[in-house]
Scaffold this motif. Structure first.
Motif, PDB file in Angstrom:
ATOM      1  N   GLU A 165       0.815  -1.217   0.000  1.00 23.97           N
ATOM      2  CA  GLU A 165       0.000   0.000   0.000  1.00 23.97           C
ATOM      3  C   GLU A 165       0.849   1.268   0.000  1.00 23.97           C
ATOM      4  OE1 GLU A 165      -0.562  -2.294   2.715  1.00 23.97           O
ATOM      5  OE2 GLU A 165      -1.878  -3.420   1.405  1.00 23.97           O
ATOM      6  N   SER A 166       2.090   1.176   0.460  1.00 24.35           N
ATOM      7  CA  SER A 166       2.884   2.391   0.610  1.00 24.35           C
ATOM      8  C   SER A 166       4.191   2.356  -0.189  1.00 24.35           C
ATOM      9  CB  SER A 166       3.196   2.606   2.097  1.00 24.35           C
ATOM     10  OG  SER A 166       4.001   1.558   2.582  1.00 24.35           O
ATOM     11  N   MET A 167       4.161   1.734  -1.352  1.00 21.56           N
ATOM     12  CA  MET A 167       5.377   1.676  -2.158  1.00 21.56           C
ATOM     13  C   MET A 167       5.757   3.071  -2.639  1.00 21.56           C
ATOM     14  SD  MET A 167       6.121  -1.663  -3.954  1.00 21.56           S
ATOM     15  CE  MET A 167       5.508  -3.262  -3.502  1.00 21.56           C
ATOM     16  N   PRO A 168       7.016   3.453  -2.423  1.00 19.36           N
ATOM     17  CA  PRO A 168       7.463   4.816  -2.732  1.00 19.36           C
ATOM     18  C   PRO A 168       7.935   4.972  -4.169  1.00 19.36           C
ATOM     19  CG  PRO A 168       9.238   3.629  -1.737  1.00 19.36           C
ATOM     20  CD  PRO A 168       8.065   2.676  -1.805  1.00 19.36           C
ATOM     21  N   ILE A 169       7.197   4.439  -5.113  1.00 12.82           N
ATOM     22  CA  ILE A 169       7.671   4.481  -6.486  1.00 12.82           C
ATOM     23  C   ILE A 169       6.503   4.724  -7.435  1.00 12.82           C
ATOM     24  CG2 ILE A 169       7.499   1.968  -6.800  1.00 12.82           C
ATOM     25  CD1 ILE A 169      10.148   2.209  -8.405  1.00 12.82           C
ATOM     26  N   GLY A 170       6.728   5.650  -8.342  1.00 11.42           N
ATOM     27  CA  GLY A 170       5.733   5.929  -9.362  1.00 11.42           C
ATOM     28  C   GLY A 170       6.114   5.245 -10.661  1.00 11.42           C
ATOM     29  N   GLU A 171       5.275   5.388 -11.662  1.00 10.70           N
ATOM     30  CA  GLU A 171       5.521   4.741 -12.950  1.00 10.70           C
ATOM     31  C   GLU A 171       6.800   5.248 -13.618  1.00 10.70           C
ATOM     32  OE1 GLU A 171       4.107   2.117 -14.572  1.00 10.70           O
ATOM     33  OE2 GLU A 171       3.036   1.857 -12.678  1.00 10.70           O
ATOM     34  N   LYS A 172       7.072   6.561 -13.503  1.00 13.54           N
ATOM     35  CA  LYS A 172       8.288   7.111 -14.119  1.00 13.54           C
ATOM     36  C   LYS A 172       9.532   6.537 -13.438  1.00 13.54           C
ATOM     37  CE  LYS A 172      10.754  11.382 -15.234  1.00 13.54           C
ATOM     38  NZ  LYS A 172      11.991  10.659 -15.299  1.00 13.54           N
ATOM     39  N   ASP A 173       9.528   6.503 -12.099  1.00 12.75           N
ATOM     40  CA  ASP A 173      10.662   5.932 -11.378  1.00 12.75           C
ATOM     41  C   ASP A 173      10.830   4.453 -11.700  1.00 12.75           C
ATOM     42  OD1 ASP A 173      11.398   8.283 -10.081  1.00 12.75           O
ATOM     43  OD2 ASP A 173      10.047   7.913  -8.393  1.00 12.75           O
ATOM     44  N   LEU A 174       9.730   3.750 -11.817  1.00 11.53           N
ATOM     45  CA  LEU A 174       9.784   2.331 -12.142  1.00 11.53           C
ATOM     46  C   LEU A 174      10.393   2.116 -13.529  1.00 11.53           C
ATOM     47  CD1 LEU A 174       9.108  -0.485 -11.139  1.00 11.53           C
ATOM     48  CD2 LEU A 174       6.812  -0.189 -12.053  1.00 11.53           C
ATOM     49  N   GLU A 175       9.987   2.928 -14.482  1.00 14.39           N
ATOM     50  CA  GLU A 175      10.542   2.840 -15.834  1.00 14.39           C
ATOM     51  C   GLU A 175      12.036   3.167 -15.829  1.00 14.39           C
ATOM     52  OE1 GLU A 175      10.399   1.810 -19.740  1.00 14.39           O
ATOM     53  OE2 GLU A 175       8.692   1.710 -18.366  1.00 14.39           O
ATOM     54  N   ASP A 176      12.437   4.167 -15.036  1.00 16.92           N
ATOM     55  CA  ASP A 176      13.858   4.510 -14.923  1.00 16.92           C
ATOM     56  C   ASP A 176      14.665   3.342 -14.340  1.00 16.92           C
ATOM     57  OD1 ASP A 176      13.374   7.017 -15.960  1.00 16.92           O
ATOM     58  OD2 ASP A 176      13.400   8.036 -14.004  1.00 16.92           O
ATOM     59  N   LEU A 177      14.112   2.695 -13.313  1.00 14.06           N
ATOM     60  CA  LEU A 177      14.787   1.546 -12.716  1.00 14.06           C
ATOM     61  C   LEU A 177      14.933   0.408 -13.727  1.00 14.06           C
ATOM     62  CD1 LEU A 177      13.250   1.277  -9.134  1.00 14.06           C
ATOM     63  CD2 LEU A 177      15.603   1.822  -9.720  1.00 14.06           C
ATOM     64  N   ILE A 178      13.876   0.136 -14.465  1.00 17.16           N
ATOM     65  CA  ILE A 178      13.925  -0.927 -15.475  1.00 17.16           C
ATOM     66  C   ILE A 178      15.019  -0.622 -16.493  1.00 17.16           C
ATOM     67  CG2 ILE A 178      12.665  -1.970 -17.402  1.00 17.16           C
ATOM     68  CD1 ILE A 178      10.096  -1.609 -15.683  1.00 17.16           C
ATOM     69  N   ASN A 179      15.073   0.613 -16.954  1.00 16.81           N
ATOM     70  CA  ASN A 179      16.100   0.990 -17.950  1.00 16.81           C
ATOM     71  C   ASN A 179      17.506   0.883 -17.383  1.00 16.81           C
ATOM     72  OD1 ASN A 179      14.220   1.428 -19.974  1.00 16.81           O
ATOM     73  ND2 ASN A 179      13.924   3.559 -19.401  1.00 16.81           N
ATOM     74  N   ARG A 180      17.687   1.273 -16.113  1.00 17.53           N
ATOM     75  CA  ARG A 180      19.002   1.152 -15.470  1.00 17.53           C
ATOM     76  C   ARG A 180      19.424  -0.312 -15.378  1.00 17.53           C
ATOM     77  NH1 ARG A 180      19.065   4.389  -9.953  1.00 17.53           N
ATOM     78  NH2 ARG A 180      17.247   5.564 -10.568  1.00 17.53           N
TER      79      ARG A 180
END
Length: 63
Positions: free
Chosen positions: A21-36
């Motif tokens: 319920e409290s994950m500190p990640i949005g879609e943009k951050d998630l996409e950035d992590l995937i790309n990294r």
């Protein structure tokens, strides 16, 4: 490499730090992590994907 698989692995990794319920990640951050993660995997093809994901998520949370 399958982006959906990496996304699922990232979300599972985050569960050890936060409840769903409290994950500190949005879609943009998630996409950035995937790309990294994909970039590291290309640069170091023999590296373990789980280790790359754990290290990247840890850096994201502490950075």
């Amino acid at each position: 490499m399958e982006k959906e698989l990496i996304k699922k692995m990232i979300l599972n990794c985050l569960k050890q730090y936060y409840s769903t319920e409290s994950m500190p990640i949005g879609e943009k951050d998630l996409e950035d992590l995937i790309n990294r993660i994909l970039l590291v995997k290309v640069e170091e093809p023999k590296a373990d994907l789980h280790e790359i994901i754990n290290d990247t998520v840890y850096e994201f949370l502490t950075g």
